[in-house]
Design a protein around this motif. Structure first.
Motif, PDB file in Angstrom:
ATOM      1  N   UNK A 161       0.782  -1.228   0.000  1.00 18.10           N
ATOM      2  CA  UNK A 161       0.000   0.000   0.000  1.00 18.10           C
ATOM      3  C   UNK A 161       0.818   1.284   0.000  1.00 18.10           C
ATOM      4  N   UNK A 162       2.057   1.258   0.476  1.00 15.57           N
ATOM      5  CA  UNK A 162       2.810   2.499   0.651  1.00 15.57           C
ATOM      6  C   UNK A 162       3.963   2.676  -0.332  1.00 15.57           C
ATOM      7  N   UNK A 163       4.152   1.752  -1.234  1.00 14.28           N
ATOM      8  CA  UNK A 163       5.272   1.850  -2.175  1.00 14.28           C
ATOM      9  C   UNK A 163       5.057   2.933  -3.230  1.00 14.28           C
ATOM     10  N   UNK A 164       3.858   3.065  -3.721  1.00 14.12           N
ATOM     11  CA  UNK A 164       3.570   4.065  -4.761  1.00 14.12           C
ATOM     12  C   UNK A 164       2.190   4.654  -4.538  1.00 14.12           C
ATOM     13  N   UNK A 165       1.862   5.640  -5.343  1.00 15.14           N
ATOM     14  CA  UNK A 165       0.506   6.169  -5.356  1.00 15.14           C
ATOM     15  C   UNK A 165       0.127   7.037  -4.185  1.00 15.14           C
ATOM     16  N   UNK A 166       0.999   7.937  -3.797  1.00 16.28           N
ATOM     17  CA  UNK A 166       0.654   8.836  -2.695  1.00 16.28           C
ATOM     18  C   UNK A 166       0.461  10.257  -3.212  1.00 16.28           C
ATOM     19  N   UNK A 167      -0.180  11.056  -2.381  1.00 12.69           N
ATOM     20  CA  UNK A 167      -0.353  12.472  -2.671  1.00 12.69           C
ATOM     21  C   UNK A 167       0.533  13.228  -1.688  1.00 12.69           C
ATOM     22  N   UNK A 168       1.297  14.168  -2.191  1.00 16.49           N
ATOM     23  CA  UNK A 168       2.169  14.976  -1.327  1.00 16.49           C
ATOM     24  C   UNK A 168       1.677  16.416  -1.339  1.00 16.49           C
ATOM     25  N   UNK A 169       1.617  17.025  -0.161  1.00 19.29           N
ATOM     26  CA  UNK A 169       1.162  18.408  -0.030  1.00 19.29           C
ATOM     27  C   UNK A 169       2.141  19.178   0.846  1.00 19.29           C
ATOM     28  N   UNK A 170       2.576  20.320   0.350  1.00 23.10           N
ATOM     29  CA  UNK A 170       3.400  21.240   1.144  1.00 23.10           C
ATOM     30  C   UNK A 170       2.527  22.436   1.487  1.00 23.10           C
ATOM     31  N   UNK A 171       2.440  22.754   2.771  1.00 24.39           N
ATOM     32  CA  UNK A 171       1.649  23.908   3.222  1.00 24.39           C
ATOM     33  C   UNK A 171       2.641  24.931   3.762  1.00 24.39           C
ATOM     34  N   UNK A 172       2.635  26.111   3.167  1.00 27.32           N
ATOM     35  CA  UNK A 172       3.594  27.152   3.528  1.00 27.32           C
ATOM     36  C   UNK A 172       2.882  28.327   4.164  1.00 27.32           C
ATOM     37  N   UNK A 173       3.541  29.013   5.110  1.00 26.39           N
ATOM     38  CA  UNK A 173       2.934  30.175   5.756  1.00 26.39           C
ATOM     39  C   UNK A 173       2.681  31.320   4.779  1.00 26.39           C
TER      40      UNK A 173
END
Length: 184
Positions: free
Chosen positions: A165-177
Motif C-alpha cells: 500500500x505504501x510503495x507508490x501512489x501517494x499524494x504529497x502536499x506542502x503547506x507554507x505560511x
C-alpha cells in the motif's frame, strides 16, 4: 499551497483499505513504528536528532470503504523543505526495504493494546467501541478481532502490507505560511 499557518507543514497521503480490513490493522502498526510517539523512527530523526521539526505524526484515518494513511511533519520555520522531504522519503524507503524490528513491533503492539484497554475502562468508551463495531463491521465485538489481527501480525505480515500500500501512489502536499504571525 499557502495558508494562514505559523510553520511549514509537509503531508503524504495514501488511500488504503477500509476500517474493517486486516490490512488496515497491519498498516496501523506501520504507522505507529514510523511516527507515533517519541520513540518512533521519524519523531526521533526529525525532532530529536536533526531538530528540523516541531511535530511528526503518522496515522491511519479509518473510514468505512477506504482509509487514509498519512504522514504529517510540522517543520521549524528555518528548516529546508526539500531536505526534510528527502529525509522522510528515505526513512520510509528504508522501512519498506527492511520492515519493522521485532522490538519496535512489540513496543507499538503494547501501546495500542494499552490504549484500547484504557478506552474500554469507561462506560462511554465501551459503548463507543461496541457501537462502532456494530455499525461498521456488523459485529459489536469487532474490537477484539481488530486487536487479534494487530497482536498476531508478524514482522513479515506488516512489511508485506506496507509494501503493497505504501510503495507508490501517494499524494504529497506542502503547506507554507502566508502572512504575518506575530502577536499584535
Amino acid at each position: 499551497m499557502y495558508d494562514n499557518v505559523p510553520q511549514p507543514q509537509l503531508r503524504w497521503l495514501w488511500a488504503v483499505p477500509g476500517r474493517t480490513e486486516q490490512e488496515t490493522a497491519e498498516l496501523t502498526l506501520s504507522s505507529a513504528v514510523l511516527g507515533s510517539g517519541k520513540n518512533s523512527r521519524l519523531y526521533k530523526k526529525l525532532i530529536h536528532d536533526l531538530k528540523l521539526a516541531t511535530d511528526v505524526s503518522v496515522g491511519v484515518q479509518k473510514f468505512e470503504l477506504s482509509s487514509i494513511f498519512n504522514i504529517t511533519v510540522t517543520l521549524k520555520p528555518d528548516a529546508d523543505l526539500n531536505h526534510v522531504k528527502q529525509i522522510v522519503e528515505s526513512t520510509l524507503a528504508a522501512y519498506l526495504d527492511k520492515g519493522p524490528e521485532k522490538k519496535e513491533l512489540d513496543r507499538v503492539k503494547a501501546i495500542l493494546d494499552g490504549s484500547a484497554i484504557r478506552s474500554m475502562e469507561s462506560v462511554s468508551g465501551k459503548g463507543r467501541m461496541l457501537a462502532q463495531g456494530q455499525l461498521y463491521a456488523n459485529d459489536p465485538n469487532f474490537i477484539n478481532k481488530s486487536l487479534h489481527w494487530m497482536n498476531s501480525a508478524s514482522q513479515k505480515d506488516v512489511i508485506k502490507t506496507a509494501r503493497k500500500w505504501l510503495s507508490t501512489g501517494y499524494y504529497h502536499l506542502s503547506i507554507l505560511p502566508h502572512g504575518s504571525h506575530k502577536a499584535g
